[in-house]
Design a protein around this motif. Structure first.
Motif, short mmCIF file in Angstrom:
data_model
loop_
_atom_site.label_atom_id
_atom_site.label_comp_id
_atom_site.label_asym_id
_atom_site.label_seq_id
_atom_site.Cartn_x
_atom_site.Cartn_y
_atom_site.Cartn_z
N VAL A 234 0.85 -1.19 0.00
CA VAL A 234 0.00 0.00 0.00
C VAL A 234 0.89 1.25 0.00
N LEU A 235 0.51 2.24 -0.80
CA LEU A 235 1.16 3.56 -0.71
C LEU A 235 0.21 4.53 -0.03
N ILE A 236 0.74 5.37 0.83
CA ILE A 236 -0.09 6.44 1.41
C ILE A 236 0.53 7.78 1.03
N ASP A 237 -0.23 8.55 0.27
CA ASP A 237 0.14 9.87 -0.27
C ASP A 237 1.29 9.74 -1.28
N THR A 238 1.15 10.48 -2.37
CA THR A 238 2.05 10.22 -3.50
C THR A 238 2.79 11.48 -4.00
N CYS A 239 3.12 12.39 -3.10
CA CYS A 239 4.01 13.52 -3.44
C CYS A 239 3.51 14.32 -4.65
N THR A 240 4.42 14.95 -5.40
CA THR A 240 3.97 15.85 -6.48
C THR A 240 4.02 15.23 -7.87
N GLY A 241 4.83 14.15 -8.04
CA GLY A 241 4.82 13.45 -9.33
C GLY A 241 5.66 14.11 -10.39
N GLU A 242 5.47 13.65 -11.64
CA GLU A 242 6.29 14.14 -12.75
C GLU A 242 5.42 14.71 -13.87
N ASP A 243 6.01 15.57 -14.67
CA ASP A 243 5.38 16.14 -15.87
C ASP A 243 4.14 16.99 -15.59
N LYS A 244 3.95 17.42 -14.34
CA LYS A 244 2.70 18.12 -14.01
C LYS A 244 2.75 19.60 -14.41
N GLY A 245 3.94 20.10 -14.66
CA GLY A 245 4.06 21.50 -15.06
C GLY A 245 3.75 22.49 -13.96
N HIS A 246 3.85 22.04 -12.69
CA HIS A 246 3.59 22.97 -11.59
C HIS A 246 4.66 24.06 -11.56
N PRO A 247 4.24 25.28 -11.27
CA PRO A 247 5.24 26.36 -11.18
C PRO A 247 6.11 26.19 -9.93
N PRO A 248 7.30 26.79 -9.92
CA PRO A 248 8.13 26.76 -8.71
C PRO A 248 7.35 27.34 -7.53
N PRO A 249 7.54 26.88 -6.31
CA PRO A 249 8.57 25.91 -5.92
C PRO A 249 8.10 24.45 -5.99
N MET A 250 6.95 24.18 -6.62
CA MET A 250 6.39 22.82 -6.57
C MET A 250 6.84 21.97 -7.77
N ASP A 251 7.94 22.34 -8.39
CA ASP A 251 8.43 21.61 -9.56
C ASP A 251 9.65 20.76 -9.19
N PHE A 252 9.49 19.94 -8.15
CA PHE A 252 10.61 19.10 -7.69
C PHE A 252 11.06 18.15 -8.80
N PRO A 253 12.35 17.78 -8.82
CA PRO A 253 12.78 16.74 -9.76
C PRO A 253 12.12 15.40 -9.42
N LYS A 254 11.83 14.62 -10.46
CA LYS A 254 11.09 13.36 -10.28
C LYS A 254 11.99 12.22 -9.81
#
Ligand SMILES: [Zn+2]
Length: 292
Positions: A71-91
């Motif tokens: 089971v996974l609980i909560d899945t962070c910000t992910g990849e390719d989402k195009g969120h602006p900084p600071p939410m554009d963490f490397p995947k």
């Protein structure tokens, strides 16, 4: 990464990013610098960076393995989402952590989201041939029904609420439901006697903690009921990201009051290593004691 075992269940974590992040003044509208300074001096050194004056904030996913399920609980910000900084963490750190845990996407049986904010449902989906599809092809994703409905409505109304809705809903939530992989559940939901939800609305419309029980021991993944150990000292300090700050403060104090001194492990998403802790009562306040 340190493993926590309770009964037949093992719990580890995948870190997406960590380090100094926001100042308490930016994070908590009710922050009082004199009171804050006093508390910070007493906190564990891991949770605050004196050089920058910033709180250390981690983004992570819990991996919970029972004899039957992964089971996974909560899945962070992910990849390719195009969120602006600071939410554009490397995947890559998250993918490396997932692989280092010996996992493939098809190994995941269930995904719980404590709430549907940008940093808690990102890896729910990945972009494949221009479409958002569930990352974990065999998983059921457990969302609180009212949490999903609230963000669906907010998105339809074109609101710009902190943390969720808009692209977060369109990219991370709706495709899971459309793929038929979501379980939209109520307050009393329980999975396999091992997991059950604890409604703690306030930070988001229907934020839930996820309780885990095995062999007479208990742990609880608290999502964003708290972002920082300062909120054990000052439970009324809600964040700029709360849907309903007053309700969030009430939920936090109720939770802390009930769990203090019980020996139940607390598993926050945003606390840095060693992350896992116990709550101790201290008059009208509480203390967060890392399990080292
Ligand atoms: Zn969060």
């Amino acid at each position: 990464m340190k493993k926590l075992s309770i009964g037949d269940v093992s719990i580890t974590r995948i870190i997406e990013r960590d380090g100094p992040w926001r100042t308490p003044r930016e994070m908590f509208p009710a922050y009082d610098p004199i009171i804050g300074k006093h508390h910070i001096a007493e906190l564990d050194s891991e949770v605050f960076d004196p050089a920058s004056g910033r709180m250390v904030i981690t983004y992570q996913t819990y991996i919970v393995r029972t004899p039957r399920y992964t089971v996974l609980i909560d899945t962070c910000t992910g990849e390719d989402k195009g969120h602006p900084p600071p939410m554009d963490f490397p995947k890559q750190p998250w993918l490396d952590g997932f692989a280092a845990a010996g996992l493939r996407f098809e190994d995941i049986d269930y995904v719980f989201c404590t709430h549907l904010h940008i940093d808690h449902c990102g890896w729910n989906t990945v972009l494949r041939n221009g479409r958002w599809v569930p990352t974990f092809p065999k998983a059921k994703y457990i969302f609180h029904k009212s949490e999903y409905a609230a963000w669906e409505e907010s998105t339809k109304r074109g609101e710009n609420r902190a943390g969720g809705g808009g692209n977060v809903f369109h990219y991370n939530c709706q495709p899971v439901v459309e793929a038929g992989q979501a379980l939209l559940v109520d307050d009393g939901y329980q999975l396999d006697n091992t997991f059950w939800l604890q409604p703690t609305a306030g930070h988001s419309p229907n934020h839930c903690c996820v309780n885990i029980r095995s062999g007479g021991q208990q742990a609880v993944v608290i999502g964003d009921l708290m972002h920082h150990a300062l909120q054990c000292r000052e439970p009324d300090w809600s964040t700029i990201f709360d849907w309903d700050p007053a309700q969030a403060a009430r939920a936090r104090r109720k939770f802390l009051t009930e769990i203090a001194g019980t020996g139940r492990y607390v598993l926050p998403i945003h606390f840095p290593q060693p992350t896992t802790g116990l709550i101790e009562p201290d008059g009208v306040r509480f203390r967060y004691k890392f399990v080292r």
